[in-house]
Design an enzyme around this catalytic site. Structure first.
Site, PDB file in Angstrom:
ATOM      1  N   ASP A 409     -43.095 -14.110 -13.449  1.00  0.00           N
ATOM      2  CA  ASP A 409     -43.863 -13.388 -12.433  1.00  0.00           C
ATOM      3  C   ASP A 409     -44.517 -14.396 -11.480  1.00  0.00           C
ATOM      4  O   ASP A 409     -44.564 -15.598 -11.762  1.00  0.00           O
ATOM      5  CB  ASP A 409     -44.928 -12.542 -13.142  1.00  0.00           C
ATOM      6  CG  ASP A 409     -45.637 -11.611 -12.182  1.00  0.00           C
ATOM      7  OD1 ASP A 409     -45.060 -11.290 -11.123  1.00  0.00           O
ATOM      8  OD2 ASP A 409     -46.775 -11.205 -12.485  1.00  0.00           O
ATOM      9  N   GLU A 412     -43.229 -16.491  -6.261  1.00  0.00           N
ATOM     10  CA  GLU A 412     -42.841 -16.596  -4.828  1.00  0.00           C
ATOM     11  C   GLU A 412     -43.078 -17.991  -4.255  1.00  0.00           C
ATOM     12  O   GLU A 412     -42.345 -18.364  -3.355  1.00  0.00           O
ATOM     13  CB  GLU A 412     -43.612 -15.552  -4.011  1.00  0.00           C
ATOM     14  CG  GLU A 412     -43.229 -14.133  -4.339  1.00  0.00           C
ATOM     15  CD  GLU A 412     -43.691 -13.663  -5.710  1.00  0.00           C
ATOM     16  OE1 GLU A 412     -44.756 -14.125  -6.167  1.00  0.00           O
ATOM     17  OE2 GLU A 412     -42.991 -12.867  -6.330  1.00  0.00           O
ATOM     18  N   ASP A 498     -44.912  -4.784  -7.403  1.00  0.00           N
ATOM     19  CA  ASP A 498     -46.050  -3.882  -7.562  1.00  0.00           C
ATOM     20  C   ASP A 498     -45.951  -2.672  -6.639  1.00  0.00           C
ATOM     21  O   ASP A 498     -46.502  -2.657  -5.533  1.00  0.00           O
ATOM     22  CB  ASP A 498     -47.345  -4.661  -7.325  1.00  0.00           C
ATOM     23  CG  ASP A 498     -47.506  -5.763  -8.359  1.00  0.00           C
ATOM     24  OD1 ASP A 498     -46.766  -5.748  -9.370  1.00  0.00           O
ATOM     25  OD2 ASP A 498     -48.356  -6.647  -8.166  1.00  0.00           O
TER      26      ASP A 498
HETATM   27  C1  GLC Z   1     -48.354  -9.079 -10.984  1.00  0.00           C
HETATM   28  C2  GLC Z   1     -47.066  -8.458 -11.478  1.00  0.00           C
HETATM   29  C3  GLC Z   1     -47.385  -7.351 -12.447  1.00  0.00           C
HETATM   30  C4  GLC Z   1     -48.220  -7.910 -13.582  1.00  0.00           C
HETATM   31  C5  GLC Z   1     -49.494  -8.559 -13.048  1.00  0.00           C
HETATM   32  C6  GLC Z   1     -50.303  -9.236 -14.126  1.00  0.00           C
HETATM   33  O1  GLC Z   1     -49.065  -8.170 -10.230  1.00  0.00           O
HETATM   34  O2  GLC Z   1     -46.273  -8.007 -10.424  1.00  0.00           O
HETATM   35  O3  GLC Z   1     -46.213  -6.759 -12.930  1.00  0.00           O
HETATM   36  O4  GLC Z   1     -48.548  -6.896 -14.471  1.00  0.00           O
HETATM   37  O5  GLC Z   1     -49.160  -9.521 -12.067  1.00  0.00           O
HETATM   38  O6  GLC Z   1     -49.595 -10.219 -14.751  1.00  0.00           O
END
Ligand code: GLC
Length: 796
Positions: A409, A412, A498
């Site tokens: 995650d 980017e 998200d």
């Molecule tokens: C980001 C991710 C999400 C995750 C969050 C906490 O927003 O896109 O899926 O739950 O971070 O890690």
């Protein structure tokens, strides 16, 4: 909607400024043209241009001036999976030179270097816009091609808005932003798109890891222009002619998604965050006790000690290995989130090692820091193999803890833009702009972040995938990612980030996932129920009905939102979720077979209707229905309170999946869609491999296969197949797989197995006939272990 502060940070994201291109400066005339390998090298007034064939149908155009930065390709395989071109002919005339492969003729005018791509019959496929052609603008090199009125454009990753990019001007820039109705760009930065032109398809890869801009007739209605915002230009053209050939050619160059472990095709349950071990155990027990099939539970950031990657918070997860082992006995796997930001903490070994070896991105001679979950964090320089190896090796922590999959995650990479609240405290932010960061490449060169940003998450996925593979060489890794670049499909599945728990976000998830599929990334899903804010029972029900047929199937939601396990919305919605997931698991043999197609050809499981019905003009604009593999078509419900919806049935004959009622295609009709049922259709004259109910993907492997056969009487030839292997190792690459095919000659069905060495553990197969053919009773039996079985047909 009341947006918490931590989210407000994300709304800002990394803004992309799109200054005008400015007046273009033409590349000038060709001064010298020379043969070079499978193409030509052209010395023009202001640049060196190379034009060559990678295969008979794939062309590469490379352009650069003396001062242009030339970067290695992060998208391409070292050796493409396609055949090299046959003999290339060069014909040089005074005005024009022509370069021919067996499939194409490239015509290059000496004055202005105007290019035209033709087939071998001389029909023009693509040509430069005569006003500009190839040009240099203040924003970098630009290709200008002439548009035709009916051209359509798809791809460039997951984007909001319609699937067709015509009329839009978009940036490719990997960006963390909350997915609103018009947020663009988003996490994926895939500079590949396809063109539908006069019944033929072309694909275009701009092989640049920096910011690039694509203008599909937005600024000038009949002109397509695109290019990188810095550095030399490298463009690959894939000439099809069909869409599936374009995707096959593109993935021959950028790599194909390997066969995933079968368990990863099951349902994944996630929440930001399941707090501790006992909650995870409870969730798993609930799934089994309630008879809702599921394979994986995801651990979001709170499993870590103070958001330090490669650690466990022992007060919450005292014995992760024991937890995984217990869950495994019940058919569950754990997937752990990993963020690239490494907490700045001298007592933390990952950070210390990174600093000692100089593995982090730098800014002005010191490590570059940006605030993310753990506060100040340093960012591994994934552009070097040594750093990737180091990062990959750290995954031993997860392997030892029995973690089966990794969820990458924030890659980017993302960082906060504003003060960030933790509990009652506020972390003040300093300079956050990753634009200050520099990265070191394999060859020792240091390059600014902006030049290579789009490949950051991509290379993290490479590091993860290869690390997992080194730790367990005969186990297929499962990696999930948020950011992606051209070629990420060879390492990771992807989710759309998200998204909000709204009806419009549910609707939007279709073109987003289809856009990824048309960009070579087929293993995709969207958070079922939506991530941000509270889902309603009805929205969740509708979401899981379609999400259960998505390539990647995961329920996930955010901190502070309403619980989003299938039973959280009351018994009626729980029953709907159970039915939807049971249906996914029954269809697993069909889904797995489709994934094997993706691994071989790049064709994704989810495809727009026009991919299957290219000659049916009525389906071109349909974006609220989806083909699930070659034979099923789903029509999800996107309206609250709806009990029916309008469905476009493409030409040909169809059946209603549930009732078996036959339907004539080539029409739009209104069908019933009570909350309990998402309309689902199956093409006529196909055999769909399914299985009885299971609790998880590898459960009860001895159960028979069930062929659901839908016949009109017109069926002739092969009507279906199933691919099988052990679902977890690479033995299939050594011949341990099997294919069973179903043929129909009008009088009988023939089931032929025997392709491949894999001995399926199934106890046999059953056949259920729908449509014109009738069986003796509901299920007909195919004896176990026969190479060919003939089932005579009787017609009603
Ligand atoms: C980001 C991710 C999400 C995750 C969050 C906490 O927003 O896109 O899926 O739950 O971070 O890690």
């Amino acid at each position: 909607m009341n947006i918490p502060v931590w989210l407000a940070n994300r709304l800002v994201g990394a803004a992309v400024t799109e200054a005008a291109d400015g007046p273009p400066r033409a590349v000038g005339a060709a001064r010298e043209i020379a043969r070079a390998g499978s193409g030509i090298a052209v010395a023009a007034d202001s640049a060196a241009v190379s034009l060559r064939f990678l295969s008979d149908a794939i062309v590469e155009l490379a352009v650069g001036g003396p001062d242009d930065e030339r970067l290695p390709s992060f998208a391409r395989l070292a050796a493409p999976l396609c055949l090299p071109p046959g003999p290339i002919e060069l014909e040089e005339g005074d005005e024009e030179c022509r370069l021919r492969s067996r499939a194409l003729e490239l015509r290059l005018r000496r004055a202005g270097l105007q290019l035209e791509v033709c087939d071998r019959q001389g029909a023009s496929l693509l040509r430069d816009d005569e006003r500009f052609g190839l040009a240099h603008t203040p924003r970098g090199w630009r290709v200008h091609w002439a548009l035709e009125p009916e051209d359509r454009f798809y791809g460039l990753g997951a984007r909001t808005g319609g699937l067709d990019r015509r009329g839009r001007r978009v940036g490719v820039w990997s960006r963390d932003a909350l997915v609103g109705e018009a947020t663009d760009p988003l996490y994926s930065a895939i500079p590949f798109f396809v063109i539908a032109r006069r019944g033929r398809w072309l694909g275009v890869l701009l092989d640049s890891p920096g910011h690039s801009v694509f203008d599909f007739g937005h600024t000038v209605a009949d002109r397509l222009s695109f290019g990188p915002c810095r550095g030399a230009l490298s463009v690959l053209l894939f000439t099809g002619p069909t869409l599936s050939q374009v995707l096959e050619q593109y993935t021959a160059v950028t790599g194909r998604a390997p066969l995933p472990p079968r368990w990863s095709l099951g349902h994944h349950q996630s929440r930001y965050s399941y707090d501790d071990e006992s909650e995870v155990r409870e969730i798993a027990a609930e799934f089994r006790q309630r008879g809702i099939p599921t394979d994986a539970i995801h651990l979001d950031i709170h499993y870590m000690r103070g958001f330090r990657v490669f650690t466990f918070d022992r007060s919450r997860f005292p014995a992760p290995a024991a937890l995984s082992a217990d869950l495994a006995r019940d058919g569950f796997r754990l997937v752990a989130i990993v963020d690239p930001g490494v907490k700045r903490d001298k007592r933390y070994d990952v950070y210390r090692e990174g600093i000692e070896h100089g593995y982090f991105a730098r800014a002005g001679g010191a490590p570059f820091y940006m605030k993310v979950w753990p506060g100040d964090a340093a960012f591994p320089d994934f552009y070097r193999a040594e750093v990737r190896r180091w990062w990959g090796d750290w995954h031993r922590v997860y392997r030892e803890a029995g973690i089966a999959g990794i969820w990458n995650d924030m890659n980017e990479p993302a960082g906060w833009k504003h003060a960030w609240y933790v509990g009652d405290g506020v972390i003040p932010l300093g300079e956050q702009d990753p634009g200050r960061a520099t990265h070191q490449l394999e060859d020792g060169r240091s390059v600014p972040h902006a030049a290579v940003r789009n490949a950051y998450g991509h290379l993290e996925n490479q590091a993860t995938y290869e690390g997992l593979l080194r730790l367990r060489p005969d186990e297929r890794p499962f990696v999930l990612t948020r950011s992606a670049f051209a070629g990420t499909q060879r390492w990771a599945a992807q989710w759309t980030g998200d998204v909000c728990s709204t009806w419009s976000a549910l609707r939007q998830s279709l073109p987003m996932m289809l856009g990824l599929g048309l960009s070579g990334q087929g293993f995709v899903g969207s958070d079922i129920g939506g991530f941000l804010s509270d889902s309603t029972p009805e929205l969740y029900a509708r979401w899981i009905q379609i999400g259960a047929l998505a390539p990647f199937c995961r329920s996930h939601t955010s901190l502070h939102s309403h619980r989003q396990e299938p039973w959280s919305f009351g018994p009626r919605v729980e029953a709907i979720a159970r039915a939807a997931l049971q249906q996914r698991y029954q269809l697993l043999p069909y889904l797995y077979t489709a994934f094997r197609d993706t691994a071989r050809t790049g064709m994704p499981l989810w495809r727009p209707l026009f991919a299957e019905f290219p000659d049916d003009a009525d389906v071109v604009a349909v974006e609220d229905q989806v083909m699930v593999g070659p034979a099923l078509m789903a029509a999800p419900v996107f309206e609250p309170g709806a009990s029916s919806r309008r469905v476009v049935l493409p030409r040909g004959s169809w059946f209603d999946w549930y009732s078996g009622q036959s339907l004539e295609g080539g029409q739009a009709l209104t069908v019933d869609a009570p909350l309990e049922r998402m309309p689902l259709f199956v093409r006529a004259d196909v055999a769909i491999p399914t299985q009885p109910e299971v609790r998880f993907a590898d459960d009860r492997p001895e159960q028979p296969l069930i062929w659901e056969v839908f016949l009109t009487g017109a069926a002739r030839g092969e009507i279906g197949l199933v691919y099988e292997d052990d679902g977890r190792s690479f033995a299939y690459q050594r011949g341990q797989s099997s294919v069973t095919r179903v043929w129909c000659d009008g009088e009988a069905l023939r089931f032929r197995s025997g392709e491949g060495l894999y001995a399926s553990p199934r106890s046999g197969a059953l056949v259920r006939l729908h449509g014109a053919a009738v069986g003796d009773d509901g299920l007909l039996q195919i004896p176990h272990g026969v190479a060919e079985h003939v089932l005579p047909l009787r017609w009603a």
